[in-house]
Design a protein around this motif. Structure first.
Motif, short mmCIF file in Angstrom:
data_model
loop_
_atom_site.label_atom_id
_atom_site.label_comp_id
_atom_site.label_asym_id
_atom_site.label_seq_id
_atom_site.Cartn_x
_atom_site.Cartn_y
_atom_site.Cartn_z
N UNK A 83 -23.67 -15.07 24.96
CA UNK A 83 -25.02 -15.14 24.40
C UNK A 83 -25.79 -16.29 25.02
N UNK A 84 -27.11 -16.16 25.02
CA UNK A 84 -27.97 -17.20 25.56
C UNK A 84 -27.78 -18.54 24.86
N UNK A 85 -27.33 -18.52 23.62
CA UNK A 85 -27.09 -19.76 22.87
C UNK A 85 -25.86 -20.50 23.40
N UNK A 86 -24.98 -19.79 24.11
CA UNK A 86 -23.77 -20.40 24.68
C UNK A 86 -22.63 -20.58 23.71
N UNK A 87 -22.79 -20.11 22.46
CA UNK A 87 -21.72 -20.32 21.49
C UNK A 87 -21.11 -19.02 20.96
N UNK A 88 -21.53 -17.88 21.48
CA UNK A 88 -20.94 -16.59 21.11
C UNK A 88 -20.69 -15.78 22.38
N UNK A 111 -8.72 0.51 23.80
CA UNK A 111 -9.72 -0.48 24.19
C UNK A 111 -9.99 -1.41 23.01
N UNK A 112 -10.55 -2.56 23.32
CA UNK A 112 -10.84 -3.53 22.27
C UNK A 112 -12.20 -4.15 22.50
N UNK A 113 -12.71 -4.71 21.44
CA UNK A 113 -13.91 -5.52 21.48
C UNK A 113 -13.62 -6.76 20.63
N UNK A 114 -13.74 -7.92 21.25
CA UNK A 114 -13.51 -9.18 20.53
C UNK A 114 -14.80 -9.99 20.54
N UNK A 115 -15.03 -10.68 19.45
CA UNK A 115 -16.16 -11.60 19.36
C UNK A 115 -15.57 -13.00 19.30
N UNK A 116 -16.00 -13.84 20.23
CA UNK A 116 -15.54 -15.22 20.32
C UNK A 116 -16.68 -16.16 19.92
N UNK A 117 -16.32 -17.25 19.28
CA UNK A 117 -17.30 -18.28 18.92
C UNK A 117 -16.81 -19.62 19.45
N UNK A 118 -17.72 -20.37 20.02
CA UNK A 118 -17.39 -21.70 20.53
C UNK A 118 -17.73 -22.72 19.46
N UNK A 119 -16.73 -23.48 19.06
CA UNK A 119 -16.91 -24.53 18.05
C UNK A 119 -16.11 -25.74 18.51
N UNK A 120 -16.73 -26.90 18.45
CA UNK A 120 -16.09 -28.14 18.89
C UNK A 120 -15.52 -27.99 20.30
N UNK A 121 -16.23 -27.24 21.15
CA UNK A 121 -15.84 -27.10 22.55
C UNK A 121 -14.75 -26.08 22.82
N UNK A 122 -14.25 -25.42 21.78
CA UNK A 122 -13.15 -24.47 21.95
C UNK A 122 -13.60 -23.06 21.58
N UNK A 123 -13.17 -22.07 22.35
CA UNK A 123 -13.47 -20.67 22.06
C UNK A 123 -12.39 -20.11 21.16
N UNK A 124 -12.82 -19.48 20.05
CA UNK A 124 -11.89 -18.86 19.09
C UNK A 124 -12.39 -17.47 18.73
N UNK A 125 -11.45 -16.56 18.53
CA UNK A 125 -11.79 -15.20 18.15
C UNK A 125 -12.19 -15.16 16.67
N UNK A 126 -13.38 -14.62 16.40
CA UNK A 126 -13.81 -14.49 15.01
C UNK A 126 -13.74 -13.03 14.54
N UNK A 127 -13.66 -12.09 15.47
CA UNK A 127 -13.55 -10.68 15.10
C UNK A 127 -12.96 -9.88 16.25
N UNK A 128 -12.17 -8.87 15.87
CA UNK A 128 -11.61 -7.97 16.87
C UNK A 128 -11.56 -6.57 16.29
N UNK A 129 -11.88 -5.58 17.12
CA UNK A 129 -11.77 -4.19 16.75
C UNK A 129 -11.08 -3.46 17.89
N UNK A 130 -10.11 -2.61 17.57
CA UNK A 130 -9.43 -1.84 18.60
C UNK A 130 -9.50 -0.35 18.27
N UNK A 131 -9.47 0.46 19.31
CA UNK A 131 -9.39 1.90 19.15
C UNK A 131 -8.38 2.43 20.17
N UNK A 132 -7.73 3.51 19.79
CA UNK A 132 -6.77 4.14 20.67
C UNK A 132 -7.48 5.21 21.49
N UNK A 133 -7.09 5.34 22.77
CA UNK A 133 -7.70 6.36 23.62
C UNK A 133 -7.28 7.76 23.19
#
Length: 142
Positions: A83-88, A111-133
């Motif tokens: 994201x343009x904010x640099x934290x997602x 396939x998967x889709x993960x949402x990462x958030x940067x906090x205190x300089x570290x990237x952490x996963x805040x959400x994940x969704x997976x689907x089977x082909x």
């Protein structure tokens, strides 16, 4: 107020997310629960096929404690958007999961889709969704 990042910074942050993703996957392959957990935020939510949402750090820990006992897992990002904010960031990728079910190896590609958030300089996963082909397939014996 909208914040814009330079392309160079966005690419650098995308690479940091990719590195976090790959460190997580390395821990999964090693069945290292303690190596996985630092990449998961305090209040995450995981949406997995055929299951209710898994919410919270401890619930994710419980899920992984069981998952790691019975599976071989490979995943890789196909695209990372910051994201343009640099934290997602959004991490879009694919996976192959081979597990033991009733003494048979079963392969699931998806396939998967993960949402990462940067906090205190570290990237952490805040959400994940997976689907089977497709439905799980019995894998060749190894």
């Amino acid at each position: 107020r909208r914040t814009e990042m330079s392309t160079t910074v966005a690419l650098s942050e995308a690479e940091r997310v990719r590195e976090a993703n790959q460190a997580w996957m390395k821990a999964e392959r090693a069945q290292d629960l303690e190596g996985i957990m630092p990449y998961i935020a305090g209040k995450p939510v995981f949406h997995l096929p055929g299951a209710k949402a898994i919410r919270g750090h401890e619930a994710i820990r419980e899920y992984y404690a069981g998952f790691l006992k019975f599976s071989d897992f490979e995943a890789a990002p196909d695209e990372i958007l910051v994201a343009g904010s640099g934290d997602l960031a959004i991490d879009i990728g694919h996976f192959c999961h081979i597990c033991q079910i009733e003494n048979r190896r079963v392969r699931v590609d998806g396939k998967y889709l993960m949402v990462w958030q940067k906090a205190a300089g570290e990237w952490k996963c805040i959400a994940m969704s997976t689907t089977n082909d497709a439905p799980a397939q019995y894998a060749p014996a190894q």
